[in-house]
Enzyme design. Structure first.
Site, mmCIF file in Angstrom:
data_model
loop_
_atom_site.group_PDB
_atom_site.id
_atom_site.type_symbol
_atom_site.label_atom_id
_atom_site.label_comp_id
_atom_site.label_asym_id
_atom_site.label_seq_id
_atom_site.Cartn_x
_atom_site.Cartn_y
_atom_site.Cartn_z
ATOM 1 N N LYS A 33 0.832 -1.210 0.000
ATOM 2 C CA LYS A 33 0.000 0.000 0.000
ATOM 3 C C LYS A 33 0.867 1.262 0.000
ATOM 4 C CE LYS A 33 -2.432 -0.191 3.509
ATOM 5 N NZ LYS A 33 -3.105 0.355 4.675
ATOM 6 N N ARG A 108 -11.639 4.221 9.241
ATOM 7 C CA ARG A 108 -11.364 2.895 9.775
ATOM 8 C C ARG A 108 -12.595 2.314 10.445
ATOM 9 N NH1 ARG A 108 -5.578 3.058 10.715
ATOM 10 N NH2 ARG A 108 -4.692 1.398 11.930
ATOM 11 N N ARG A 148 10.663 -13.552 5.544
ATOM 12 C CA ARG A 148 11.633 -12.454 5.534
ATOM 13 C C ARG A 148 12.693 -12.613 6.631
ATOM 14 N NH1 ARG A 148 8.653 -6.958 4.759
ATOM 15 N NH2 ARG A 148 7.772 -7.459 6.779
ATOM 16 N N ARG A 181 12.355 -10.479 12.196
ATOM 17 C CA ARG A 181 11.703 -9.452 13.023
ATOM 18 C C ARG A 181 10.557 -10.087 13.803
ATOM 19 N NH1 ARG A 181 9.849 -4.658 9.232
ATOM 20 N NH2 ARG A 181 7.940 -5.191 10.327
ATOM 21 N N ARG A 192 -2.365 -9.899 13.156
ATOM 22 C CA ARG A 192 -2.487 -8.609 12.460
ATOM 23 C C ARG A 192 -3.506 -8.704 11.324
ATOM 24 N NH1 ARG A 192 3.274 -7.099 10.581
ATOM 25 N NH2 ARG A 192 2.500 -5.053 9.996
HETATM 26 P P1 AMP Z 1 -1.478 2.948 11.667
HETATM 27 O O1 AMP Z 1 -0.186 3.689 11.496
HETATM 28 O O2 AMP Z 1 -2.453 3.220 10.575
HETATM 29 O O3 AMP Z 1 -1.276 1.477 11.891
HETATM 30 O O4 AMP Z 1 -2.149 3.515 13.013
HETATM 31 C C1 AMP Z 1 -1.512 3.417 14.260
HETATM 32 C C2 AMP Z 1 -2.510 3.606 15.372
HETATM 33 O O5 AMP Z 1 -3.104 4.905 15.289
HETATM 34 C C3 AMP Z 1 -3.692 2.661 15.355
HETATM 35 O O6 AMP Z 1 -3.397 1.455 16.007
HETATM 36 C C4 AMP Z 1 -4.760 3.447 16.099
HETATM 37 O O7 AMP Z 1 -4.539 3.408 17.489
HETATM 38 C C5 AMP Z 1 -4.485 4.858 15.621
HETATM 39 N N1 AMP Z 1 -5.271 5.201 14.418
HETATM 40 C C6 AMP Z 1 -4.795 5.399 13.150
HETATM 41 N N2 AMP Z 1 -5.785 5.707 12.302
HETATM 42 C C7 AMP Z 1 -6.936 5.696 13.043
HETATM 43 C C8 AMP Z 1 -8.308 5.901 12.739
HETATM 44 N N3 AMP Z 1 -8.723 6.187 11.487
HETATM 45 N N4 AMP Z 1 -9.196 5.809 13.755
HETATM 46 C C9 AMP Z 1 -8.816 5.521 15.005
HETATM 47 N N5 AMP Z 1 -7.532 5.292 15.357
HETATM 48 C C10 AMP Z 1 -6.596 5.383 14.391
#
Ligand code: AMP
Ligand code: ZN
Length: 239
Positions: A33, A108, A148, A181, A192
């Site tokens: 992505k 999300r 990996r 990792r 995940r």
């Molecule tokens: P990411 O970098 O997208 O994996 O986001 C890291 C963390 O940020 C997630 O585990 C959430 O705690 C928070 N987060 C990111 N995007 C959102 C969203 N759209 N709504 C709520 N929490 C978010």
């Protein structure tokens, strides 16, 4: 053989005559992505907006959003919709989003998706969101991630299935033992993936119901996937 130039050719200037509008890229971790977002960013000259990045910046700066987010994120939970929506509204009000942008990690939840639709409607001139899922074969993704290995000395990356080192378990360059990792381990990968599927299901459902959803085949070369994203966006913007 004369080949068409790739749509993601780095040598070319961004096409700023096309307005892709708001795009949402969906796909599990490891699907490419980030790479695709970078390609689209370069091709159409539109920014990528990642709520994870924005939240982490707020945490570092110690803003009021950051104080709440820090606690929530450390538990791996979702930051409340109202806070995230407000942060996104501010980001989308910046002039660099005028022709479009690529959303990453937002919406999300169903609530965030509905809020975004409403926000875009009330901001004259913005077309609705187009959601594109990059689809990959689960077993292939599993092998890509769990196979990996990296060299702790020179950072060289290998894959025990797809690109193994000459001698099992050691780096070709310096003979140092390769490591895996922690989050590339199969149990972590499975967890995940489960989290990803649970959190994107309502979002996919939302855009499918609105007929603003498409899938591209992610099991091909980076440029082929980019080409399909480009043609999909152009097709959906016309309909
Ligand atoms: P990411 O970098 O997208 O994996 O986001 C890291 C963390 O940020 C997630 O585990 C959430 O705690 C928070 N987060 C990111 N995007 C959102 C969203 N759209 N709504 C709520 N929490 C978010
Ligand atoms: Zn090495």
């Amino acid at each position: 053989m004369s080949e068409r130039p790739s749509p993601t050719d780095t040598g070319r200037a961004a096409d700023t005559t096309f307005a892709p509008g708001p795009l949402l890229l969906l796909g599990p971790p490891g699907v490419g992505k980030g790479t695709q977002s970078k390609n689209i960013e370069r091709l159409w000259g539109i920014p990528q907006i990642s709520t994870g990045d924005l939240l982490r910046a707020n945490v570092v700066q110690g803003t009021s959003v950051g104080k709440v987010a820090k606690e929530v994120m450390s538990h791996g939970d979702l930051v409340p919709d109202a806070l995230v929506n407000e942060m996104v509204a501010q980001r989308l009000s910046q002039p660099d989003t005028a022709r479009g942008y690529i959303l990453d990690g937002f919406p999300r939840t169903f609530g965030q998706a509905e809020w975004l639709d409403g926000w875009l409607k009330s901001h004259a001139g913005s077309p609705p969101v187009i959601a594109i899922r990059i689809r990959v074969n689960y077993n292939q993704l599993l092998r890509r991630i769990t196979g990996r290995r990296s060299c702790p000395a020179c950072q060289a990356i290998y894959n025990v299935y797809l690109n193994p080192p000459e001698n099992e378990g050691v780096c070709n360059v310096d003979g140092v033992a390769l490591i895996q990792r922690a989050d590339d381990k199969e149990e972590v990968f499975t967890e995940r993936m489960r989290g990803y599927q649970a959190s994107t299901r309502p979002v996919i459902h939302h855009y499918k119901a609105l007929r603003r959803f498409a899938e591209v085949d992610g099991d091909r070369t980076i440029d082929k996937v980019s080409e399909e994203i480009v043609s999909t966006v152009k097709r959906l913007r016309k309909s």
